[in-house]
Design a protein around this motif. Structure first.
Motif, PDB file in Angstrom:
ATOM      1  N   VAL A   1       0.840  -1.198   0.000  1.00  0.00           N
ATOM      2  CA  VAL A   1       0.000   0.000   0.000  1.00  0.00           C
ATOM      3  C   VAL A   1       0.875   1.248   0.000  1.00  0.00           C
ATOM      4  CG1 VAL A   1      -1.751   1.281   1.310  1.00  0.00           C
ATOM      5  CG2 VAL A   1      -1.894  -1.197   1.149  1.00  0.00           C
ATOM      6  N   GLY A   2       2.092   1.106   0.498  1.00  0.00           N
ATOM      7  CA  GLY A   2       3.009   2.231   0.507  1.00  0.00           C
ATOM      8  C   GLY A   2       2.989   3.017   1.801  1.00  0.00           C
ATOM      9  N   PHE A   3       2.419   2.453   2.845  1.00  0.00           N
ATOM     10  CA  PHE A   3       2.418   3.135   4.144  1.00  0.00           C
ATOM     11  C   PHE A   3       3.815   3.194   4.734  1.00  0.00           C
ATOM     12  CE2 PHE A   3      -2.267   2.555   5.588  1.00  0.00           C
ATOM     13  CZ  PHE A   3      -2.611   3.641   4.821  1.00  0.00           C
ATOM     14  N   ILE A   4       4.617   2.174   4.448  1.00  0.00           N
ATOM     15  CA  ILE A   4       5.960   2.111   5.017  1.00  0.00           C
ATOM     16  C   ILE A   4       6.957   1.841   3.894  1.00  0.00           C
ATOM     17  CG2 ILE A   4       5.376   1.448   7.371  1.00  0.00           C
ATOM     18  CD1 ILE A   4       5.724  -1.483   6.500  1.00  0.00           C
ATOM     19  N   ASP A   5       8.204   2.206   4.148  1.00  0.00           N
ATOM     20  CA  ASP A   5       9.233   2.011   3.127  1.00  0.00           C
ATOM     21  C   ASP A   5       9.973   0.692   3.329  1.00  0.00           C
ATOM     22  OD1 ASP A   5       8.580   4.480   2.114  1.00  0.00           O
ATOM     23  OD2 ASP A   5       9.936   5.510   3.506  1.00  0.00           O
ATOM     24  N   GLY A   6      10.199   0.329   4.550  1.00  0.00           N
ATOM     25  CA  GLY A   6      10.860  -0.937   4.823  1.00  0.00           C
ATOM     26  C   GLY A   6      10.038  -1.723   5.825  1.00  0.00           C
ATOM     27  N   PRO A   7      10.272  -3.019   5.974  1.00  0.00           N
ATOM     28  CA  PRO A   7       9.483  -3.830   6.918  1.00  0.00           C
ATOM     29  C   PRO A   7       9.654  -3.351   8.364  1.00  0.00           C
ATOM     30  CG  PRO A   7      11.337  -5.073   6.002  1.00  0.00           C
ATOM     31  CD  PRO A   7      11.252  -3.805   5.229  1.00  0.00           C
ATOM     32  N   LEU A   8       8.561  -3.386   9.094  1.00  0.00           N
ATOM     33  CA  LEU A   8       8.603  -2.999  10.504  1.00  0.00           C
ATOM     34  C   LEU A   8       8.991  -4.201  11.341  1.00  0.00           C
ATOM     35  CD1 LEU A   8       5.255  -1.020  10.812  1.00  0.00           C
ATOM     36  CD2 LEU A   8       7.569  -0.075  10.737  1.00  0.00           C
ATOM     37  N   GLN A   9       9.681  -3.938  12.426  1.00  0.00           N
ATOM     38  CA  GLN A   9       9.983  -5.020  13.365  1.00  0.00           C
ATOM     39  C   GLN A   9       8.778  -5.195  14.286  1.00  0.00           C
ATOM     40  OE1 GLN A   9      12.735  -7.110  13.689  1.00  0.00           O
ATOM     41  NE2 GLN A   9      11.462  -8.128  15.218  1.00  0.00           N
ATOM     42  N   MET A  10       7.947  -6.183  13.959  1.00  0.00           N
ATOM     43  CA  MET A  10       6.763  -6.416  14.796  1.00  0.00           C
ATOM     44  C   MET A  10       6.899  -7.700  15.590  1.00  0.00           C
ATOM     45  SD  MET A  10       3.666  -5.151  12.379  1.00  0.00           S
ATOM     46  CE  MET A  10       4.295  -5.887  10.904  1.00  0.00           C
ATOM     47  N   LEU A  11       7.428  -8.723  14.926  1.00  0.00           N
ATOM     48  CA  LEU A  11       7.625  -9.987  15.623  1.00  0.00           C
ATOM     49  C   LEU A  11       8.772  -9.810  16.613  1.00  0.00           C
ATOM     50  CD1 LEU A  11       6.394 -12.767  15.540  1.00  0.00           C
ATOM     51  CD2 LEU A  11       8.129 -13.433  13.887  1.00  0.00           C
ATOM     52  N   TYR A  12       8.791 -10.620  17.647  1.00  0.00           N
ATOM     53  CA  TYR A  12       9.814 -10.596  18.693  1.00  0.00           C
ATOM     54  C   TYR A  12       9.851  -9.252  19.412  1.00  0.00           C
ATOM     55  CZ  TYR A  12      11.025 -14.522  15.757  1.00  0.00           C
ATOM     56  OH  TYR A  12      10.938 -15.649  15.013  1.00  0.00           O
ATOM     57  N   THR A  13       8.665  -8.700  19.654  1.00  0.00           N
ATOM     58  CA  THR A  13       8.561  -7.490  20.486  1.00  0.00           C
ATOM     59  C   THR A  13       7.502  -7.739  21.556  1.00  0.00           C
ATOM     60  OG1 THR A  13       6.810  -6.572  19.135  1.00  0.00           O
ATOM     61  CG2 THR A  13       9.047  -5.947  18.525  1.00  0.00           C
ATOM     62  N   ASP A  14       7.451  -6.837  22.532  1.00  0.00           N
ATOM     63  CA  ASP A  14       6.427  -6.949  23.568  1.00  0.00           C
ATOM     64  C   ASP A  14       5.039  -6.806  22.978  1.00  0.00           C
ATOM     65  OD1 ASP A  14       8.269  -7.405  25.431  1.00  0.00           O
ATOM     66  OD2 ASP A  14       7.984  -5.539  26.570  1.00  0.00           O
ATOM     67  N   ALA A  15       4.920  -5.924  21.961  1.00  0.00           N
ATOM     68  CA  ALA A  15       3.610  -5.719  21.340  1.00  0.00           C
ATOM     69  C   ALA A  15       3.083  -7.037  20.783  1.00  0.00           C
ATOM     70  CB  ALA A  15       3.716  -4.683  20.230  1.00  0.00           C
ATOM     71  N   ALA A  16       3.975  -7.828  20.196  1.00  0.00           N
ATOM     72  CA  ALA A  16       3.554  -9.116  19.656  1.00  0.00           C
ATOM     73  C   ALA A  16       3.068 -10.033  20.779  1.00  0.00           C
ATOM     74  CB  ALA A  16       4.704  -9.767  18.904  1.00  0.00           C
ATOM     75  N   VAL A  17       3.727  -9.942  21.944  1.00  0.00           N
ATOM     76  CA  VAL A  17       3.300 -10.765  23.080  1.00  0.00           C
ATOM     77  C   VAL A  17       1.903 -10.357  23.531  1.00  0.00           C
ATOM     78  CG1 VAL A  17       3.812 -11.427  25.456  1.00  0.00           C
ATOM     79  CG2 VAL A  17       5.669 -11.182  23.805  1.00  0.00           C
ATOM     80  N   TYR A  18       1.680  -9.055  23.647  1.00  0.00           N
ATOM     81  CA  TYR A  18       0.331  -8.585  24.007  1.00  0.00           C
ATOM     82  C   TYR A  18      -0.705  -9.117  23.024  1.00  0.00           C
ATOM     83  CZ  TYR A  18       2.484  -5.161  27.136  1.00  0.00           C
ATOM     84  OH  TYR A  18       3.183  -4.576  28.140  1.00  0.00           O
ATOM     85  N   LEU A  19      -0.366  -8.945  21.754  1.00  0.00           N
ATOM     86  CA  LEU A  19      -1.282  -9.364  20.707  1.00  0.00           C
ATOM     87  C   LEU A  19      -1.589 -10.854  20.836  1.00  0.00           C
ATOM     88  CD1 LEU A  19      -2.489  -7.817  18.293  1.00  0.00           C
ATOM     89  CD2 LEU A  19      -0.739  -8.883  16.886  1.00  0.00           C
ATOM     90  N   GLY A  20      -0.528 -11.640  21.028  1.00  0.00           N
ATOM     91  CA  GLY A  20      -0.709 -13.093  21.139  1.00  0.00           C
ATOM     92  C   GLY A  20      -1.576 -13.452  22.325  1.00  0.00           C
ATOM     93  N   ILE A  21      -1.353 -12.807  23.460  1.00  0.00           N
ATOM     94  CA  ILE A  21      -2.137 -13.140  24.651  1.00  0.00           C
ATOM     95  C   ILE A  21      -3.603 -12.751  24.440  1.00  0.00           C
ATOM     96  CG2 ILE A  21      -2.478 -12.680  27.107  1.00  0.00           C
ATOM     97  CD1 ILE A  21       0.522 -12.402  27.397  1.00  0.00           C
ATOM     98  N   VAL A  22      -3.825 -11.536  23.935  1.00  0.00           N
ATOM     99  CA  VAL A  22      -5.202 -11.101  23.712  1.00  0.00           C
ATOM    100  C   VAL A  22      -5.888 -12.063  22.740  1.00  0.00           C
ATOM    101  CG1 VAL A  22      -6.662  -9.286  22.747  1.00  0.00           C
ATOM    102  CG2 VAL A  22      -4.731  -8.681  24.187  1.00  0.00           C
ATOM    103  N   TYR A  23      -5.160 -12.415  21.686  1.00  0.00           N
ATOM    104  CA  TYR A  23      -5.737 -13.264  20.653  1.00  0.00           C
ATOM    105  C   TYR A  23      -6.143 -14.626  21.201  1.00  0.00           C
ATOM    106  CZ  TYR A  23      -6.113 -15.820  16.274  1.00  0.00           C
ATOM    107  OH  TYR A  23      -6.564 -16.575  15.235  1.00  0.00           O
ATOM    108  N   THR A  24      -5.267 -15.249  22.000  1.00  0.00           N
ATOM    109  CA  THR A  24      -5.580 -16.599  22.441  1.00  0.00           C
ATOM    110  C   THR A  24      -6.514 -16.631  23.648  1.00  0.00           C
ATOM    111  OG1 THR A  24      -3.461 -16.521  23.559  1.00  0.00           O
ATOM    112  CG2 THR A  24      -3.559 -17.799  21.544  1.00  0.00           C
ATOM    113  N   TYR A  25      -6.494 -15.579  24.464  1.00  0.00           N
ATOM    114  CA  TYR A  25      -7.284 -15.657  25.698  1.00  0.00           C
ATOM    115  C   TYR A  25      -8.610 -14.908  25.640  1.00  0.00           C
ATOM    116  CZ  TYR A  25      -3.474 -18.017  28.015  1.00  0.00           C
ATOM    117  OH  TYR A  25      -2.524 -18.926  28.367  1.00  0.00           O
TER     118      TYR A  25
END
Lengths: 273, 388, 301
Positions: C158-182
């Protein structure tokens, strides 16, 4: 009023999209030809073929299924007795401890349950020589222990909503307590036992942490194998495994919904309420 | 909206006088104009218009599903009408949300907030309109006294009896001094004894406050004793509106007549319509009588003549008074209730006629026995023509 | 309750059997293991099989010497690693619970207010993911969030970003995973308490002058508190000891106590220290677990 319903509706849509998009993506990518699992390279069944040749995954799946069937069956038997104890046996000494032991496994962090069971098995081995080796047998015992609590809760809530006078009537008519349980109670709670079995089966099939603790060398369940693979990142074969599991679950749910629908319609046609 | 401040003076002085609906100089307090409510294909309220006057205790009576509760909820603003308008005290409130209307409601289930004390429940309405704490306190105290709940203000709802809950609900609805108080089956959840007592308390309260009450009920006795006027409702429409004695003594049709207790039916044929009267011939005996009736019915039409059980006389000998209409029957069943006896008599037309006779004299043996041939008679003025 | 009934001998035997079997099983495989964990947490690690010193020294006959040591607990106090793990776990579990509540409450409310045929369908859709593998659902987020994952690809195209964002292996990903599964565990008890709510209370408050928002804060929210508490505990307690989600989605430094315990046990093979970690975790959890039990018993009666 209107604005609030719009808000609720959009949250619902967002929530369900959040719940289902990752699953759908997983299914989609399992048919991806590219080995770079996140780049689309055309439709293919190659990861399913690869799965058929992967002895490690197949053996692990077989072991997991065996453990799940045995542990779900034992957990249903013990859990049903526990449910009866909670709801039909009145007061007895140690009831509080018992209710505590039923409720705690539901929320106990798996690392603690796993660690404690392993230490038990080690200590038992020291004292009695049993279990001589850890593997499928110890995993099964561990799974029975935590999933029987789930069965007990399901059975207990079914018993709580059931009229006890049915059993009292049977006893009044001369039924021996065991016969009453067998002839009256068990048929009535059979649906709860079935859902308990299914839940126990799923929990066992799904468990990684407790199995990792209680397993010995050589016995690897499916989640253990999957975990070791995905720890290193995206693995296309795992996408295929996921799709198969999702397919089975979806099939089961559709079947259950259809059965429920049929039963409801029959009931609706038969009685007046 | 601060509704209650301007009401301090008005209504207490407007004591109930006469019958304003008969007085053309009076203007109605609540005006319901061609109100419709549809839920999908189902029409709950079907083109209803109604005027209610200041200080009335107006009852809407009907069976379940007749649309009475929907009508009440539209007055409260909890349901939006599909068409039509509602005016209260000359102000169009049709578009106002419930929290901006000068109307409060007592719910059938009382809907007392379970997590608040009695005091908090009663004060809730005033808190929401940001009345000063000191005034809230004094008005709550006043209300507690009015509904006799003093000393219970710190209780939680689950510590109260049904009757006490009802009073909390009432006090809570009254504290904002609404222009109109809506009551949804106010007595239905109470047991019989309490119901009678509360009925009188409600009437006294209404008399004291002068607030206009609109009551919805399925209980004709409740409506009769409470109301200044009753609207009988069926399938979303009003069948008849009138004072309790009007709807009881002069029901418009069989539905209304039957709703207000038992009524006996004699078949008859219309001979002629005169102004205010209709002449009919009774089917079985051929007796001709004139009955008060407002409308005109074609000669030759089959009608029903209704007579209330207590208006019928039963005797072994033929009554001599010629004001009486007389017909014959056979006693099929009788029941002795102490103060009165009920006879079930099969008329010549084959209908079962119920007679309620006062046992004014202490008699060891009953005057009538099973299978006795008897005369049934009634004063012509106490019968009514019912159209089918 | 049938406590007052007098059974014959056979009836008593059946009753005893019903109670004893699950009781004995749970005692042996649930309660005793905790005692052992507690015991071993006072032992010293040694290079042996099993790798810890016995509680009592059986070899030296008299007098029996108690070999308990508080070293493990002292070590937990001294080493920053454990402190940080506990605190981070509590923080992550707490924030995840809050996020679950924020998303779960309106969802549960929406389902409770839907028309009955819709209600059961929507409820089924909430439960359905629970039946598919937990591990695989966490894994799905690796596919979603990876450097060349679905989200990055979409944002890039879409062109929102120029390079890939570091999303995996962050705390945000942990939050997301917990919310998603629980989140189903949050929605279900919330739904149960919201569905029970009498619509008349809502109408009454509105009739008394409360605006929709006030109705929510005065009536709906306080009356659904049992559901809020149950749901929050059902998310918070397991999230606190979560191992899979931080291991798969969290960074190397994203330490949660479940992961620390696992590593202590399998990597460092320090069983006594792992036991001490578990014991402390259990003590942290005692309060929420007891709260949860009280809620459950309240529901039963």
């Amino acid at each position: 009023m209107k604005t609030r319903s719009t808000f609720l509706l959009s949250t619902l849509c967002f929530g369900f999209a959040f719940l289902y998009i990752p699953i759908l993506v997983l299914v989609l990518y399992s048919f991806n030809d590219s080995p770079l699992a996140t780049v689309w390279g055309g439709f293919s069944f190659r990861w399913y073929d690869a799965l058929l040749d992967n002895k490690q995954i197949l053996n692990a799946a077989l072991l997991s299924l065996k453990i799940a069937v045995v542990s779900a069956t034992c957990a249903t038997a013990l859990g049903t007795l526990a449910g009866l104890t909670l709801n039909r046996m009145g007061r007895f000494r140690g009831r509080t401890v018992f209710t505590g032991m039923i409720a705690a496994p539901l929320v106990m962090p798996e690392v603690i349950t796993g660690l404690s069971l392993l230490l038990l098995f080690v200590s038992l081995q020291e004292l009695t020589g049993w279990p001589s080796a850890r593997g499928a047998n110890t995993i099964t015992i561990a799974h029975i222990t935590f999933s029987m609590a789930y069965v007990a809760v399901i059975v207990q809530s079914r018993l709580a909503s059931m009229d006890e006078s049915l059993e009292e009537a049977a006893m009044d008519l001369g039924g021996h307590p065991f016969a009453v349980t067998r002839d009256i109670t068990l048929p009535l709670i059979a649906p709860a036992m079935l859902s308990g079995w299914l839940l126990a089966f799923t929990l066992s099939l799904d468990d990684l942490v407790i199995a990792s603790f209680t397993s010995g060398a050589g016995a690897s369940t499916l989640p253990m194998v999957i975990f070791s693979k995905v720890r290193l990142g995206v693995t296309p074969e795992v996408n295929a495994v996921a799709t198969i599991i999702i397919g089975i679950v979806a099939l089961g749910v559709i079947l259950a919904a259809w059965l429920m629908f049929r039963q409801e319609r029959r009931r609706g046609g038969g009685g007046d309420s | 909206m601060n509704v209650e401040s301007k009401q301090h003076t008005n209504e207490n002085s407007a004591a109930w006088t006469g019958a304003p609906w008969k007085d053309p100089s009076q203007s109605p307090f609540i005006e319901i104009q061609s109100l419709h409510k549809r839920f999908g294909d189902f029409t709950a309220v079907d083109n209803i218009s109604l005027d209610i006057y200041r200080g009335e205790l107006f009852a809407i009576l009907g069976g379940s599903g007749c649309g009475k509760s929907t009508l009440l909820r539209m007055l409260a603003g909890l349901e939006a009408p599909s068409a039509g308008r509602i005016l209260i005290d000359g102000v169009d409130v049709t578009e106002l949300p419930p929290y901006d209307r000068p109307v409060n409601m007592m719910f059938q289930s009382y809907a007392v907030f379970p997590h608040m004390t009695v005091e908090k429940n009663i004060a809730y309405g005033l808190r929401k309109s940001r009345v000063a704490p000191a005034e809230i306190e004094s008005r709550v105290r006043e209300m507690l006294e009015l509904v006799q709940l003093t000393n219970l203000e710190q209780r939680k709802p689950n510590q109260l009896s049904g009757g006490q809950l009802q009073r909390v609900a009432l006090a809570r609805a009254l504290i904002k001094r609404p222009k109109v108080l809506l009551l949804d089956e106010p007595l239905a959840a109470l047991d019989k004894k309490l119901r009678e007592q509360t009925q009188f308390e409600l009437m006294n309260l209404q008399d004291q406050l002068g607030t206009t009450f609109v009551v919805v009920t399925h209980d004709q006795e409740e409506a009769m004793t409470l109301a200044t006027r009753i609207a009988v409702m069926d399938e979303g429409r009003f069948i008849q509106i009138g004072t309790p004695s009007e709807v009881y003594e002069y029901p418009r049709n069989f539905f209304v007549a039957d709703f207000f207790g038992n009524i006996n039916i004699f078949d008859a044929t219309v001979i002629s319509s005169e102004p205010g009267f209709i002449a009919v011939e009774l089917g079985a005996s051929g007796t001709r009588i004139r009955i008060q009736h407002g409308g005109v019915i074609d000669a030759g039409a089959a009608v029903m003549i209704g007579v209330r059980p207590e208006k019928l006389l039963i005797s072994k000998d033929k009554p001599t008074d010629d004001r009486y209409t007389v017909t014959r029957g056979v006693v099929e069943d009788l029941a002795y209730y102490g103060n009165r006896s009920i006879y079930r008599v099969r008329s010549q037309e084959g209908r079962i006629i119920q007679v309620s006779a006062q046992n004014s004299q202490r008699s060891v043996e009953l005057a009538m026995e099973w299978d006795d041939e008897v005369y049934l008679s009634w004063d012509s003025s106490s019968s009514v023509v019912l159209q089918k | 309750m049938t406590g007052a009934i007098r059974h014959g001998a056979a009836g008593r035997l059946w009753r005893t059997t019903v109670i004893t079997l699950p009781y004995a099983w749970l005692l042996l495989f649930f309660l005793v293991p905790f005692a052992i964990v507690f015991k071993i947490s006072f032992a010293d690690p040694i290079v042996a099989q099993p790798p810890f010193t016995p509680f009592f020294d059986w070899a030296e006959s008299s007098p029996r010497r108690l070999l308990a040591t508080f070293d493990n607990y002292l070590f937990l106090l001294e080493d920053k690693l454990y402190w940080v793990s506990y605190l981070r776990s509590i923080r992550i579990a707490f924030i995840s619970t809050l996020l679950c509540l924020l998303l779960g409450y309106p969802m549960a409310y929406g389902i409770a207010r839907a028309r009955p045929p819709w209600r059961s369908l929507l409820l089924m859709l909430v439960i359905l993911p629970f039946w598919t593998s937990f591990l695989l659902r966490v894994y799905a987020w690796i596919v979603m969030l990876g450097k060349h994952g679905v989200v990055n690809n979409a944002l890039l195209s879409v062109g929102f970003i120029d390079g890939p964002l570091q999303m995996l292996y962050t705390d945000a990903a942990v939050y997301l995973g917990i919310v998603y599964t629980y989140i189903p565990f949050m929605i279900l008890p919330l739904y149960a308490s919201l569905e029970k709510l009498d619509q008349n209370l809502h109408d009454a408050a509105m009739d008394l002058g409360a605006t929709p928002w006030k109705v929510f804060t005065d009536i709906t929210l306080p009356l659904s508190m049992p559901g809020v508490i149950a749901g929050s505990l059902l998310v918070f307690i397991p999230a606190l000891g979560e191992f899979v989600i931080p291991s798969l989605l969290g960074g190397i430094d994203s330490l949660m106590i479940g992961r620390t315990l696992y590593d202590e046990f399998f990597v460092n093979r320090d069983w006594p220290l792992a036991s001490a970690v578990a014991t402390v975790l259990l003590f942290i959890l005692i309060l929420p677990i007891m709260l949860f039990q009280r809620y459950q018993q309240g529901e039963e009666s």
